[in-house]
Enzyme design. Sequence first.
Site, PDB file in Angstrom:
ATOM      1  N   CYS A 156       0.813  -1.227   0.000  1.00 46.77           N
ATOM      2  CA  CYS A 156       0.000   0.000   0.000  1.00 46.77           C
ATOM      3  C   CYS A 156       0.848   1.279   0.000  1.00 46.77           C
ATOM      4  O   CYS A 156       1.439   1.603  -1.027  1.00 46.77           O
ATOM      5  CB  CYS A 156      -0.998  -0.049   1.147  1.00 46.77           C
ATOM      6  SG  CYS A 156      -2.405   1.063   0.892  1.00 46.77           S
ATOM      7  N   HIS A 189      -2.983  -5.899   2.565  1.00 46.34           N
ATOM      8  CA  HIS A 189      -2.306  -5.594   3.827  1.00 46.34           C
ATOM      9  C   HIS A 189      -1.904  -6.855   4.613  1.00 46.34           C
ATOM     10  O   HIS A 189      -1.465  -7.838   4.028  1.00 46.34           O
ATOM     11  CB  HIS A 189      -3.200  -4.668   4.666  1.00 46.34           C
ATOM     12  CG  HIS A 189      -3.049  -3.218   4.301  1.00 46.34           C
ATOM     13  ND1 HIS A 189      -2.013  -2.446   4.761  1.00 46.34           N
ATOM     14  CD2 HIS A 189      -3.802  -2.406   3.521  1.00 46.34           C
ATOM     15  CE1 HIS A 189      -2.125  -1.205   4.285  1.00 46.34           C
ATOM     16  NE2 HIS A 189      -3.205  -1.164   3.528  1.00 46.34           N
TER      17      HIS A 189
HETATM   18  N1  GLN Z   1      -2.223   6.952   2.105  1.00 49.70           N
HETATM   19  C1  GLN Z   1      -2.351   6.064   1.022  1.00 49.70           C
HETATM   20  C2  GLN Z   1      -3.704   6.015   0.383  1.00 49.70           C
HETATM   21  O1  GLN Z   1      -4.718   6.196   1.032  1.00 49.70           O
HETATM   22  C3  GLN Z   1      -1.918   4.686   1.520  1.00 49.70           C
HETATM   23  C4  GLN Z   1      -2.901   4.059   2.466  1.00 49.70           C
HETATM   24  C5  GLN Z   1      -2.446   2.748   3.033  1.00 49.70           C
HETATM   25  O2  GLN Z   1      -1.249   2.449   3.087  1.00 49.70           O
HETATM   26  N2  GLN Z   1      -3.407   1.940   3.474  1.00 49.70           N
HETATM   27  O3  GLN Z   1      -3.758   5.785  -0.789  1.00 49.70           O
END
Ligand code: GLN
Length: 303
Positions: A102, A200
């Site tokens: 992510c 994740h």
């Molecule tokens: N901030 C980034 C987004 O919302 C990554 C989010 C995350 O790592 N879950 O795209």
Amino acid sequence: MTFHFTQPLSLTLGHLYPDQLNLYGDRGNIMTLQWRCQQRGIHLRVVGLGIGDALAPDEYDLLFIGGGQDREQAPVAQDLHDMKAIGLWAAIEDDMPVLAVCGGYQLLAHYYRPADGPDMHGLGVFDAWTIHKGAQTPRCIGDVALSWNGSTLVGFENHGGRTYLRTAKPLGRILKGFGNNAEDHTEGAIYRNAYGTYLHGSLLPKNPHFADHLLRLALQRKYGMQDTPLVLAESEPEKRNGRRHSRAALSTNTLDTALPSDTVAPLLAPLDDTLEWEAHAALLERLGLYTEATTILHRQQII
Ligand code: GLN
């Protein structure tokens, strides 16, 4: 060819930014790698690499970087450039396996354009970029399944940014969920042995084949081999601590003479992954992917 190991196999994993990037149980991925190594007598050392720490590529066999919110990503983006870029690029060009989740994935591509604030420049490992289209655009949240390597990967995603691949090869094709951008059915990106993904912390726990893929790459790279003969004490799995384990997995990786072919095991001894595959199939079923769930359970000889 026979390999001679008098020491147990060992790997070192560099965990980038454990304090800044750790959303939705990202550390579960590391725990899974530790568990799978431990069951096989492989020593996995985990070293945290925070802001200000240099990354010496020779000291690691695997790297992991998790996800984070925009405000946590900004200082990480700066530190990646200041302290890690040369070492990380050297590691990746030398085929070190890397898993980037992510926010970490976004920062390994060219840039992340948040809803507010300046662009965060990434390392450009993946030929891709990410744009957050603003607070009115819904986030990509929920369970996700994709095709990978003749099988499936399942997990959970939650991101506002949409990632667009240029020449980067996707990790897989979305079956259910959003993936890179909710438009083109791609999920993640691959460059050499670096894998970027929006999945994740449940990624490696629910996808033992992908966890072992990363471990296999790391062992092959470190020890320069395709298969490690392991001493098989017994061929039947035994019950231990409530889970069944192959005895091969519990034996020491020590071998002095060539063994007959029925006494050698593959590079990674098989584990009893019944629970993991049941969790994988349950998620496929929840997403309405009943054929895929049945295929997995048959393939793993669970039904
Ligand atoms: N901030 C980034 C987004 O919302 C990554 C989010 C995350 O790592 N879950 O795209």
